[in-house]
Design an enzyme around this catalytic site. Structure first.
Site, PDB file in Angstrom:
ATOM      1  N   LYS A  48       0.878  -1.189  -0.121  1.00  0.00           N
ATOM      2  CA  LYS A  48      -0.048  -0.114   0.058  1.00  0.00           C
ATOM      3  C   LYS A  48       0.817   1.267  -0.122  1.00  0.00           C
ATOM      4  CE  LYS A  48      -2.982  -2.723   3.212  1.00  0.00           C
ATOM      5  NZ  LYS A  48      -3.198  -2.577   4.719  1.00  0.00           N
ATOM      6  N   GLY A  49       2.099   1.228   0.332  1.00  0.00           N
ATOM      7  CA  GLY A  49       3.108   2.371   0.542  1.00  0.00           C
ATOM      8  C   GLY A  49       3.040   3.335  -0.789  1.00  0.00           C
ATOM      9  N   ASP A 105       7.843   2.660  -2.688  1.00  0.00           N
ATOM     10  CA  ASP A 105       7.626   3.747  -1.713  1.00  0.00           C
ATOM     11  C   ASP A 105       9.099   3.944  -1.292  1.00  0.00           C
ATOM     12  OD1 ASP A 105       7.891   1.400  -0.344  1.00  0.00           O
ATOM     13  OD2 ASP A 105       6.157   1.925   1.215  1.00  0.00           O
ATOM     14  N   ASP A 108      15.058  -0.202   1.066  1.00  0.00           N
ATOM     15  CA  ASP A 108      15.975  -0.519   2.128  1.00  0.00           C
ATOM     16  C   ASP A 108      17.220  -1.335   1.590  1.00  0.00           C
ATOM     17  OD1 ASP A 108      17.166  -0.493   4.557  1.00  0.00           O
ATOM     18  OD2 ASP A 108      15.386  -1.229   5.667  1.00  0.00           O
ATOM     19  N   PHE A 157      13.945   5.411  10.348  1.00  0.00           N
ATOM     20  CA  PHE A 157      12.451   4.796  10.011  1.00  0.00           C
ATOM     21  C   PHE A 157      11.659   6.307   9.878  1.00  0.00           C
ATOM     22  CE2 PHE A 157       8.316   2.881  10.307  1.00  0.00           C
ATOM     23  CZ  PHE A 157       8.752   1.488   9.645  1.00  0.00           C
TER      24      PHE A 157
END
Ligand code: IMP
Length: 186
Positions: A48-49, A105, A108, A157
């Protein structure tokens, strides 16, 4: 410390403002219009990001594009990668000979995107490129090399503009650093 009712109480600081997000996504939209001129293009938004990024990008692109979504999960509700990727919702089409732009989105470790690139190439996509709004350069183990990057960010974060912590904070309209107290001690 739990989640507070109003997100502002849980945000340490604004990392990227709404104006900067809008401007940068506008630049990338123009670049994509150029790069894919005369070519077919399927944009795949990763739910959903990427939801804020994808709507923001598409309203700025002039090119007529095809749009689809996939849901992948690697993090669950934690702040660290689980390392294993789960395909929660697949495409409902054949992507053979299609030029694909993945809209993500944040990258990392890059494990999620590496998994997806392999998956789409196995399905014989003509080309697959990645637009990630954010890239954590320190966390990045070079599993993938996204062609389009909105912002490189430090290894903190972040939430907002679609990014969550435990499914909350997606509606924060900018990219903010979450207070450590929100997730420490869980
Ligand atoms: P990777 O596989 O390690 O590259 O992880 C990518 C996924 O981890 C993203 O799609 C996000 O869902 C999640 N993620 C990584 N860092 C953050 C963060 O700072 N905030 C929110 N989600 C994050």
């Amino acid at each position: 410390m739990g989640l507070s009712e109003y997100y502002k109480d849980d945000i340490e600081r604004v990392l990227i403002s709404q104006t900067d997000l809008n401007n940068r996504i506008g630049e990338i939209a123009m670049q994509l219009d150029k790069d894919y001129k005369g070519k077919n293009l399927l944009v795949i938004g990763i739910l959903k990001g990427a939801i804020f990024t994808i709507t923001n990008l598409l309203e700025k692109m002039q090119k007529n594009v095809d749009l689809d979504f996939m849901t992948l999960s690697s993090y669950g509700d934690k702040v660290r990668s689980s390392g294993s990727i789960k395909l929660v919702m697949d495409l409902d089409r054949n992507v053979e000979n299609t030029n694909i732009l993945i809209v993500e989105d944040i990258i990392d470790t890059g494990l999620t995107m590496k998994w997806l690139l392999d998956y789409l190439y196995k399905k014989k996509a003509a080309s697959v490129e990645i637009f990630t709004l954010l890239e954590k350069k320190e966390g990045h183990k070079h599993f993938v090399n996204p062609k389009y990057v909105g912002f490189q960010i430090p290894n903190e974060f972040v939430v907002g503009f679609g990014l969550d912590y435990g499914q909350y904070y997606r509606n924060v309209p900018y990219i903010g650093v979450l207070k450590e107290g929100v997730y420490k001690g869980e």
